[in-house]
Design a protein around this motif. Structure first.
Motif, short mmCIF file in Angstrom:
data_model
loop_
_atom_site.label_atom_id
_atom_site.label_comp_id
_atom_site.label_asym_id
_atom_site.label_seq_id
_atom_site.Cartn_x
_atom_site.Cartn_y
_atom_site.Cartn_z
N UNK A 1 0.83 -1.21 0.00
CA UNK A 1 0.00 0.00 0.00
C UNK A 1 0.87 1.26 0.00
N UNK A 2 0.45 2.25 -0.80
CA UNK A 2 1.17 3.52 -0.91
C UNK A 2 0.16 4.66 -0.82
N UNK A 3 -0.34 4.94 0.40
CA UNK A 3 -1.37 5.98 0.54
C UNK A 3 -0.91 7.36 0.09
N UNK A 4 0.40 7.63 0.11
CA UNK A 4 0.87 8.92 -0.39
C UNK A 4 0.50 9.13 -1.85
N UNK A 5 0.33 8.05 -2.60
CA UNK A 5 -0.05 8.15 -4.00
C UNK A 5 -1.56 8.15 -4.20
N UNK B 1 -7.58 10.43 -5.91
CA UNK B 1 -7.27 11.56 -5.05
C UNK B 1 -6.81 11.03 -3.69
N UNK B 2 -6.53 11.97 -2.79
CA UNK B 2 -6.24 11.60 -1.41
C UNK B 2 -4.78 11.46 -1.07
N UNK B 3 -3.89 11.76 -2.01
CA UNK B 3 -2.47 11.61 -1.75
C UNK B 3 -1.72 12.93 -1.79
#
Length: 249
Positions: free
Chosen positions: A82-86, A109-111
């Protein structure tokens, strides 16, 4: 124009904005509901995607677990970590419709990086049914998405693979290649309008409640093979490029 030769879509950029899956999910459900209110015979039978599972769930069933679905749709790195920054992807499509009437919606969105929104017509194998490609529907859908997911710019556009490599109308110059493709309705936020010269009076314009500007090529369905439509779309494309400084697709 009873038939269409082009795909039609609504596309926008989103500024970087860290946001929780629960918040993204709530806004995504709100978007699907708002689109359905525009025309419930077209925006119908929404299925929400669980991307890693390659599965979908009817909107009625997805509502109560939308945060978990969006969290499952987190961007992932090269090793599937998982890469939530992206950011996260929210994806839905209309089900139990013929291919030419299918609508799909994707929000990324969201990163900490730029995101985007995409609303597309028709299955990849089909051209859209003309009945679902109307000015009223596309304008309302663009404004609806903009209200929930405020972008710096957005456009409703037509697209064909060769649009920038062959003349679209007899005697026409090649259309400029850009990520806006062949704009039907272009939107620039208030902060971007200052970067460009406003279009000539032949282009219908409207101010939006947020201070942005709509530029409209035609209030009929955009037909890029119509020289008048094409001329107006070219002006809007030039203004969108000038306002955003962005030509890359």
């Amino acid at each position: 124009m009873s038939e269409v030769e082009f795909k039609y879509f609504i596309y926008s950029d989103l500024a970087p904005r860290p946001e929780s899956p629960a918040s993204i999910g709530a806004k995504f459900v709100k978007t699907l509901d708002a689109l359905t209110c525009i025309e419930p015979t077209i925006f119908v039978n929404w299925e929400v995607m669980d991307l890693p599972a390659i599965a979908s769930h009817p909107l009625a069933a997805a509502r109560s677990r939308i945060a978990a679905l969006i969290e499952h749709n987190v961007s992932r790195g090269d090793f599937r970590e998982p890469d939530p920054d992206s950011g996260y992807s929210a994806v839905a499509f209309t089900d139990n419709v013929i291919e030419s009437r299918r609508i799909s919606l994707r929000i990324h969105t969201g990163g900490i990086y730029k995101g985007d929104t995409w609303l597309e017509t028709a299955d990849w194998k089909a051209l859209p049914d003309p009945a679902i490609v109307t000015y009223e529907i596309f304008k309302k859908a663009l404004l609806t998405i903009n209200e929930i997911w405020p972008p710096p710019w957005a456009c409703a556009s037509a697209f064909r693979m060769d649009y920038d490599s062959v003349p679209l109308a007899p005697g026409a110059q090649l259309f400029p290649s850009s990520r806006f493709h062949i704009p039907w309705v272009g939107y620039l936020s208030a902060s971007l309008i200052t970067r460009m010269v406003l279009p000539p009076p032949e282009i219908v314009t409207e101010r939006t409640p947020d201070g942005g500007l709509l530029m409209i090529a035609t209030e009929d369905r955009l037909d890029p093979t119509n020289p008048e439509h094409l001329w107006r779309a070219r002006i809007i494309a030039e203004r969108m490029i000038a306002g955003t400084g962005n030509t890359s697709q």
